[in-house]
Design a protein around this motif. Structure first.
Motif, PDB file in Angstrom:
ATOM      1  N   SER A  96       0.854  -1.189   0.000  1.00  0.00           N
ATOM      2  CA  SER A  96       0.000   0.000   0.000  1.00  0.00           C
ATOM      3  C   SER A  96       0.893   1.242   0.000  1.00  0.00           C
ATOM      4  O   SER A  96       1.971   1.244   0.585  1.00  0.00           O
ATOM      5  N   VAL A  97       0.411   2.266  -0.674  1.00  0.00           N
ATOM      6  CA  VAL A  97       1.168   3.517  -0.801  1.00  0.00           C
ATOM      7  C   VAL A  97       0.340   4.626  -0.159  1.00  0.00           C
ATOM      8  O   VAL A  97      -0.814   4.853  -0.547  1.00  0.00           O
ATOM      9  N   VAL A  98       0.919   5.292   0.846  1.00  0.00           N
ATOM     10  CA  VAL A  98       0.198   6.342   1.560  1.00  0.00           C
ATOM     11  C   VAL A  98       1.032   7.631   1.547  1.00  0.00           C
ATOM     12  O   VAL A  98       2.220   7.620   1.224  1.00  0.00           O
ATOM     13  N   SER A  99       0.387   8.699   1.941  1.00  0.00           N
ATOM     14  CA  SER A  99       1.056   9.992   2.128  1.00  0.00           C
ATOM     15  C   SER A  99       0.419  10.679   3.322  1.00  0.00           C
ATOM     16  O   SER A  99      -0.647  10.279   3.800  1.00  0.00           O
ATOM     17  N   GLY A 100       1.066  11.724   3.815  1.00  0.00           N
ATOM     18  CA  GLY A 100       0.529  12.420   4.968  1.00  0.00           C
ATOM     19  C   GLY A 100      -0.637  13.314   4.627  1.00  0.00           C
ATOM     20  O   GLY A 100      -1.579  13.470   5.404  1.00  0.00           O
ATOM     21  N   SER A 101      -0.620  13.937   3.468  1.00  0.00           N
ATOM     22  CA  SER A 101      -1.677  14.858   3.053  1.00  0.00           C
ATOM     23  C   SER A 101      -1.867  14.736   1.564  1.00  0.00           C
ATOM     24  O   SER A 101      -1.083  14.088   0.864  1.00  0.00           O
ATOM     25  N   ALA A 102      -2.913  15.359   1.080  1.00  0.00           N
ATOM     26  CA  ALA A 102      -3.185  15.337  -0.354  1.00  0.00           C
ATOM     27  C   ALA A 102      -2.191  16.223  -1.088  1.00  0.00           C
ATOM     28  O   ALA A 102      -1.669  17.185  -0.541  1.00  0.00           O
ATOM     29  N   GLY A 103      -1.942  15.853  -2.363  1.00  0.00           N
ATOM     30  CA  GLY A 103      -1.086  16.679  -3.193  1.00  0.00           C
ATOM     31  C   GLY A 103       0.385  16.396  -3.062  1.00  0.00           C
ATOM     32  O   GLY A 103       1.206  17.198  -3.528  1.00  0.00           O
ATOM     33  N   GLU A 104       0.770  15.280  -2.458  1.00  0.00           N
ATOM     34  CA  GLU A 104       2.187  14.960  -2.320  1.00  0.00           C
ATOM     35  C   GLU A 104       2.701  14.066  -3.438  1.00  0.00           C
ATOM     36  O   GLU A 104       3.856  13.644  -3.414  1.00  0.00           O
ATOM     37  N   GLY A 105       1.866  13.758  -4.440  1.00  0.00           N
ATOM     38  CA  GLY A 105       2.312  12.962  -5.578  1.00  0.00           C
ATOM     39  C   GLY A 105       2.205  11.475  -5.379  1.00  0.00           C
ATOM     40  O   GLY A 105       2.863  10.698  -6.076  1.00  0.00           O
ATOM     41  N   LYS A 106       1.345  11.051  -4.467  1.00  0.00           N
ATOM     42  CA  LYS A 106       1.212   9.617  -4.177  1.00  0.00           C
ATOM     43  C   LYS A 106       0.635   8.858  -5.374  1.00  0.00           C
ATOM     44  O   LYS A 106       1.147   7.791  -5.754  1.00  0.00           O
ATOM     45  N   SER A 107      -0.436   9.383  -5.976  1.00  0.00           N
ATOM     46  CA  SER A 107      -1.093   8.672  -7.088  1.00  0.00           C
ATOM     47  C   SER A 107      -0.171   8.559  -8.282  1.00  0.00           C
ATOM     48  O   SER A 107      -0.082   7.508  -8.941  1.00  0.00           O
ATOM     49  N   THR A 108       0.563   9.642  -8.587  1.00  0.00           N
ATOM     50  CA  THR A 108       1.510   9.590  -9.706  1.00  0.00           C
ATOM     51  C   THR A 108       2.623   8.600  -9.417  1.00  0.00           C
ATOM     52  O   THR A 108       3.056   7.848 -10.303  1.00  0.00           O
ATOM     53  N   THR A 109       3.095   8.576  -8.182  1.00  0.00           N
ATOM     54  CA  THR A 109       4.192   7.675  -7.818  1.00  0.00           C
ATOM     55  C   THR A 109       3.774   6.222  -7.978  1.00  0.00           C
ATOM     56  O   THR A 109       4.512   5.412  -8.562  1.00  0.00           O
ATOM     57  N   ILE A 110       2.589   5.855  -7.483  1.00  0.00           N
ATOM     58  CA  ILE A 110       2.173   4.450  -7.571  1.00  0.00           C
ATOM     59  C   ILE A 110       1.856   4.059  -9.005  1.00  0.00           C
ATOM     60  O   ILE A 110       2.098   2.915  -9.421  1.00  0.00           O
ATOM     61  N   CYS A 111       1.337   4.997  -9.806  1.00  0.00           N
ATOM     62  CA  CYS A 111       1.055   4.701 -11.216  1.00  0.00           C
ATOM     63  C   CYS A 111       2.340   4.416 -11.975  1.00  0.00           C
ATOM     64  O   CYS A 111       2.430   3.441 -12.740  1.00  0.00           O
ATOM     65  N   ASN A 112       3.369   5.269 -11.769  1.00  0.00           N
ATOM     66  CA  ASN A 112       4.638   5.067 -12.463  1.00  0.00           C
ATOM     67  C   ASN A 112       5.368   3.844 -11.941  1.00  0.00           C
ATOM     68  O   ASN A 112       6.052   3.143 -12.699  1.00  0.00           O
ATOM     69  N   LEU A 113       5.231   3.554 -10.635  1.00  0.00           N
ATOM     70  CA  LEU A 113       5.849   2.351 -10.089  1.00  0.00           C
ATOM     71  C   LEU A 113       5.216   1.109 -10.705  1.00  0.00           C
ATOM     72  O   LEU A 113       5.918   0.144 -11.056  1.00  0.00           O
ATOM     73  N   ALA A 114       3.905   1.108 -10.850  1.00  0.00           N
ATOM     74  CA  ALA A 114       3.233  -0.029 -11.494  1.00  0.00           C
ATOM     75  C   ALA A 114       3.711  -0.201 -12.926  1.00  0.00           C
ATOM     76  O   ALA A 114       3.912  -1.330 -13.403  1.00  0.00           O
ATOM     77  N   PHE A 115       3.925   0.912 -13.618  1.00  0.00           N
ATOM     78  CA  PHE A 115       4.362   0.857 -15.013  1.00  0.00           C
ATOM     79  C   PHE A 115       5.750   0.228 -15.125  1.00  0.00           C
ATOM     80  O   PHE A 115       5.982  -0.676 -15.939  1.00  0.00           O
ATOM     81  N   VAL A 116       6.719   0.683 -14.313  1.00  0.00           N
ATOM     82  CA  VAL A 116       8.081   0.154 -14.435  1.00  0.00           C
ATOM     83  C   VAL A 116       8.140  -1.290 -13.936  1.00  0.00           C
ATOM     84  O   VAL A 116       8.957  -2.080 -14.433  1.00  0.00           O
ATOM     85  N   CYS A 117       7.292  -1.662 -12.960  1.00  0.00           N
ATOM     86  CA  CYS A 117       7.270  -3.058 -12.528  1.00  0.00           C
ATOM     87  C   CYS A 117       6.724  -3.956 -13.637  1.00  0.00           C
ATOM     88  O   CYS A 117       7.214  -5.079 -13.844  1.00  0.00           O
ATOM     89  N   ALA A 118       5.697  -3.473 -14.334  1.00  0.00           N
ATOM     90  CA  ALA A 118       5.168  -4.243 -15.468  1.00  0.00           C
ATOM     91  C   ALA A 118       6.199  -4.346 -16.565  1.00  0.00           C
ATOM     92  O   ALA A 118       6.333  -5.393 -17.226  1.00  0.00           O
ATOM     93  N   GLN A 119       6.963  -3.289 -16.785  1.00  0.00           N
ATOM     94  CA  GLN A 119       8.039  -3.346 -17.764  1.00  0.00           C
ATOM     95  C   GLN A 119       9.099  -4.359 -17.367  1.00  0.00           C
ATOM     96  O   GLN A 119       9.729  -4.976 -18.227  1.00  0.00           O
TER      97      GLN A 119
END
Length: 728
Positions: free
Chosen positions: A501-524
């Motif tokens: 699971s990927v969490v952040s302390g507050s909104a707007g810290e780039g959590k969604s972008t980070t997990i999306c790109n991490l999923a992409f490179v793991c799939a690669q």
């Protein structure tokens, strides 16, 4: 020395880094201060200058006489603070009030009292004193150029006039005091002289210097006849005693001597012996020369010299004995003379003692008269000198350059004001920048994360990274996520711990972008990846993949919809996506249900890696539930956003529900301003995969991999299907 130089270099780098990070604040403060200085300079009234240069003359002052300084010099030179005192006198009210009245400045400036006009005059007056000279410069500023010159000249004239008046009054008072003192001393001297003459007559005192004034003749004595005779005899006795001591010493040195010793000692005091004794010694030396040449005692030449030696020695010895006897005779006569003179002096001394008391009183009166006459002479000298100086007194100051009307204003000094404003603005901006940096408690570096949170930073993501699957994936920024993928592989406790699971302390810290790109490179990298958007309140992943959110996780948890109907296969090979679905009434209740636990257990057996996008953990309780269900939790921290104590609460929130923190991602780092992270960008660019390497990776993904052993935590022990039907 090297350590000190290294520390200074590190400090300089840190300071420069602060300046770069707060450059906007510094520039804004500089521009605001400079603008304020420019506005103030623009609205300030234009003033002209009246400039007078003059030299203050050092005028000696008359001493105020009193009983304690009657022996002082009659004139006192100006002290070291004389020029400073006169300089301050220029700005006093007694000097400036006549100027105010001369130009009617009170009414001219619209004031109701002279004091208000005086304050304004002082505000426009700028007197300057040279450091090591007597020159003083008066500068007066006014909006009227003619008035500025006239007022400056009037101040100089008023100063000289006031100084002349005060000096004259002071001198007149001092001279008057001296005159009174002279009259008193003359009366005292007259009385002292009468008393001295009466004592002299009464005691019959002889004074050789009685007719002299003020001072006695050198060597003169004062006393009666008996005292004079006694003193003379005392002197004669002193000389006679000294003579006796000398004769006695000479006799003692010669008595008991004989032969050559007597002759040698007497030769130093007797002239005859001093002549004969060298001749005797020469004959002795000649005899030794003859005997040393081989001639015997009976040789005629030796016998002749022996006869001469005997004759001369007899003469010298006789003369030495005669000299000794003469000394004894002289000594006896001197001792007899001393005894007679001593007896006579004792008789005279008694008479002198009787008259001694009168002599002492006379001497005291005489000394008192001399002191009074000496002081009277000094006072008269001072009086006539001071009177002469007043008659030929010079001007208190010399004006070397009078003020003239200037054609252009002197104030405000535009260039100086702007320069000062710029410097002050720059210094204030730097101070503000360092103050803000000092008070800033946000995470600034990897060391801050590891020091204050006690967790490892698995990756540093530069600022401005986009969605990788929307590009070709060959961007240098993708290397940050590949590093994250590698670090996650080696931090997994076992091959089955594949839910993150990927969490952040507050909104707007780039959590969604980070997990999306991490999923992409793991799939690669060959993983079968399932990305679950568990942020049921504000889902965002469906916008990143440009898919519908009509059905998803909330649909699956709240109904009997099969899993394969809500899981979407993306355009990225090996990457599957489970949207959040419609927002439910109780998102925390759905996520904390048994069906959610069964879902995670089911997908863990189907996929190599499950990534769950959680809501901010400090805002809602959903993320805490997901952190408990997942095998590990990754914390995304935005660079320079949240304070350190807030980030500590993020870690505490994960661990309080039994979750495991795998590490942290330092996101949105501005590598251009933070020099400590610039090497990441250079490395990402250098090691970014080429197109050929990416194609080789695609071919490798199609190959079947053998089941992973417990010692190889790379992927789960499942075959990787190539379609959605292979998974479900």
């Amino acid at each position: 020395m090297n350590e000190v130089s290294s520390d200074m270099q590190r400090h300089a780098v840190d300071w420069w880094q602060v300046i770069k990070n707060r450059l906007g604040t510094i520039l804004l403060t500089f521009l605001l201060t400079f603008a304020v200085a420019a506005i103030i300079t623009y609205i300030m009234p234009r003033k002209y200058r009246g400039r007078v240069e003059m030299k203050i003359e050092r005028k000696p002052e008359i001493i105020q006489i009193d009983d304690r300084n009657m022996g002082s010099n009659n004139l006192m030179a100006a002290s070291e603070n004389y020029i400073k005192t006169e300089f301050e006198t220029i700005t006093k009210a007694d000097t400036l009030y006549p100027v105010i009245e001369q130009f009617d400045l009170t009414n001219r400036w619209g004031y109701t009292s002279r004091l208000e006009a005086l304050h304004k005059l002082l505000g426009n007056l700028d007197p300057l004193a040279a450091v090591r000279s007597d020159f003083v410069i008066l500068e007066y500023y006014d909006e009227d150029p003619k008035l500025a010159a006239e007022v400056a000249n009037a101040i100089a004239d008023s100063y000289m006039k006031q100084r002349i008046e005060k000096a004259s009054a002071h001198s007149a008072a001092a001279l008057k005091e001296i005159e009174a003192k002279i009259r008193v001393l003359e009366q005292q001297a007259l009385e002292a002289r009468g008393k001295m003459l009466a004592l002299q007559k009464e005691g019959g005192i002889i004074d050789p210097g009685a007719g002299m004034s003020a001072a006695r003749a050198p060597g003169a004595t004062v006393g009666n006849e008996a005292a004079t005779l006694s003193i003379a005899r005392e002197n004669e006795l002193y000389k006679l005693e000294a003579e006796i001591l000398g004769l006695r010493a000479d006799v003692q040195s010669l008595e008991g001597l004989s032969g050559d010793q007597l002759i040698e000692q007497a030769s130093a005091k007797n002239q005859t012996i001093a002549i004969l004794y060298p001749q005797y010694l020469k004959l002795v030396a000649d005899r030794e020369d003859l005997t040393s040449s081989g001639r015997g005692a009976n040789h005629p030449a030796v016998k002749g010299i022996d006869n001469k030696i005997a004759t001369l020695k007899q003469q010298v010895e006789t003369e030495a004995l005669r000299h000794l006897q003469g000394l004894k005779t002289t000594l006896a006569a001197s001792e007899k003379r001393r005894d007679e003179l001593s007896d006579l002096n004792d008789k005279t001394k008694a008479a002198a003692i009787d008259q001694q008391g009168g002599s002492l009183a006379y001497l005291t009166a005489q000394r008192n008269l001399e002191e009074l006459e000496e002081l009277l002479l000094k006072l008269k000298t001072q009086y006539y000198t001071s009177q002469t100086n007043e008659d030929i007194s010079k001007a208190p100051a010399t004006v070397w350059q009078r003020a003239e009307t200037e054609s252009s204003p002197t104030k405000p000094r535009v260039a100086l004001n702007l320069a000062v404003g710029g410097i002050v603005g720059l210094l204030f901006g730097l101070g503000l920048a360092f103050a803000i940096e000092f008070m800033d408690t946000t995470v600034k570096s990897i060391d801050d994360v590891e020091r204050y949170l006690g967790i490892q930073v698995l990756a540093v993501v530069p600022k401005g990274v986009g969605i990788l699957h929307q590009s070709n994936g060959l961007s240098p920024d993708a290397e940050a996520y590949r590093i994250l993928r590698t670090n996650l592989e080696f931090t997994r406790k076992s091959a089955t711990a594949n839910c993150l699971s990927v969490v952040s302390g507050s909104a707007g810290e780039g959590k969604s972008t980070t997990i999306c790109n991490l999923a992409f490179v793991c799939a690669q990298g060959g993983y079968n990846v399932l990305l679950i958007d568990a942020d049921l309140r504000r889902p965002r992943q469906h916008t990143l993949f440009n898919t519908t959110n009509a059905m998803g996780l909330s649909t699956y948890l709240s109904s009997d919809v099969p899993l394969h109907e809500v899981v979407l296969q993306t355009a990225v090979p090996n990457l599957y996506f489970l949207p959040a679905g419609p927002m439910p009434a109780d998102s925390a209740g759905l996520l904390n249900s048994q069906r959610m636990s069964d879902l995670i257990a089911d997908v863990k057996s189907r996929f190599d890696l499950i990534l769950i996008d959680s809501p901010p953990i400090l805002g809602v309780s959903d993320a805490a539930v997901l952190a408990n269900e997942a095998d590990a939790t990754l914390i995304v921290l935005q660079h320079r956003k949240l304070p350190r104590h807030m980030l500590a609460r993020v870690k505490q929130a994960v661990e309080s529900v039994g979750g495991t923190v795998a590490g942290a991602v330092l996101n949105n780092v501005d590598t251009r301003s933070d020099a400590a992270y610039q090497y990441y960008t250079s490395y990402y660019s250098y090691y970014a995969p080429s197109a050929a390497g990416e194609e080789a990776a695609k071919v490798k993904k199609r190959r079947k991999r053998t089941p992973a052993s417990p010692q190889t935590p790379a992927v789960a022990q499942t075959m990787r299907p190539q379609s959605k039907s292979d998974v479900f």
